[in-house]
Design an enzyme around this catalytic site. Structure first.
Site, PDB file in Angstrom:
ATOM      1  CB  CYS A   1       0.170  15.650 -15.582  1.00 47.69           C
ATOM      2  SG  CYS A   1      -0.576  17.135 -16.287  1.00 47.69           S
TER       3      CYS A   1
ATOM      4  NE  ARG B   1      -3.403  -2.441   2.746  1.00 44.56           N
ATOM      5  CZ  ARG B   1      -2.967  -3.571   3.276  1.00 44.56           C
ATOM      6  NH1 ARG B   1      -1.705  -3.639   3.715  1.00 44.56           N
ATOM      7  NH2 ARG B   1      -3.737  -4.628   3.389  1.00 44.56           N
TER       8      ARG B   1
ATOM      9  CB  SER C   1      -2.542  14.450 -19.086  1.00 43.25           C
ATOM     10  OG  SER C   1      -2.332  15.343 -20.152  1.00 43.25           O
TER      11      SER C   1
ATOM     12  CG  ASN D   1       6.704  14.520 -15.557  1.00 39.85           C
ATOM     13  OD1 ASN D   1       5.979  14.622 -16.545  1.00 39.85           O
ATOM     14  ND2 ASN D   1       6.747  15.440 -14.607  1.00 39.85           N
TER      15      ASN D   1
END
Length: 248
Positions: A129, A110, A151, A161
């Site tokens: 995003c 988790r 996105s 990223n």
């Protein structure tokens, strides 16, 4: 600078400006969002970006009820007591909870870092995003990360990223005493904006350099203590930058 800003839990573009490399125009990669027509009337102060990524990472709001029955019970007039006196607001530090879980229960399934808070999307200058990342420990000594993007701006955003979450994985591995493993990226909607076509063609015609090596200050054992000086790329080579306007 942006990654340190998120780890810090900030949603203030003024703070990001302090953490980022200096630009002649004094703007950051988030300034256009801070000044967008959609958001500007909602901002609480110049530079306010609302409850964006880092705020959710470090301060996801929860609502504690005395009991589940309190949530279900409604007065005779049909109104709800959900946001009444029986409710208290709690602050959930997702990032630090994950780090603690890696240290104490590394097989946990988790360990998810989420920025997509459906109830607060209207309180963000930009809906997330890169929505959430899941951390996983293999063989009890290697930390991996898989991140989902709803996105993906393939020219401007995605390379940024990849670098950011890879660095985050290295940082989290270091402060938990593990080895960095793999970063995996899952993309929902991948796109190239029409005003980036020429830039993409230019980049595709280039020859890649050898990848650099990421160095982190080995003395840092608290993820909130990293500074820009503690993160370096060794033997980094690059072509001239290719400019493009970010879609807002």
């Amino acid at each position: 600078g942006e990654l340190l800003w998120m780890v810090e839990g900030s949603g203030d573009d003024n703070r990001l400006r302090e953490l980022s490399p200096a630009r002649a125009d004094g703007r950051t990669i988030w300034t256009d969002n801070a000044e967008s027509p959609y958001w500007k009337s909602k901002a609480k102060f110049p530079g306010d970006l609302g409850r964006v990524y880092g705020v959710q990472w470090r301060n996801w709001k929860g609502y504690d009820l005395k009991s589940y029955d309190d949530f279900l019970r409604h007065p005779e007039d049909g109104s709800t007591t959900y946001f009444g006196a029986k409710v208290t607001v709690s602050e959930n530090d997702q990032l630090m909870k994950i780090i603690n879980t890696i240290k104490t229960n590394p097989t946990d399934r988790r360990m998810v870092l989420s920025a997509f808070n459906v109830g607060e999307l209207d309180q963000m200058a930009l809906p997330p995003c890169h929505m959430f990342a899941q951390f996983y420990v293999s063989h009890r000594d290697t930390l991996h990360c898989q991140m989902y993007m709803r996105s993906a701006d393939m020219f401007l955003g995605v390379p940024f990223n990849i670098a950011s979450y890879s660095a985050l994985t290295y940082m989290m591995a270091q402060v938990t005493g593990l080895k960095p493993g793999k970063f995996k990226l899952v993309i929902g909607d991948a796109h190239i904006y029409a005003n980036h076509f020429a830039q993409v063609q230019e980049q595709l015609g280039r020859t890649s350099f050898e990848a650099p090596t990421l160095w982190l200050n080995p003395d840092i054992d608290d993820i909130t203590k990293f500074t820009r000086g503690d993160i370096k790329l060794v033997d980094y080579q690059c072509h001239d930058s290719i400019k493009a306007v970010m879609a807002v």
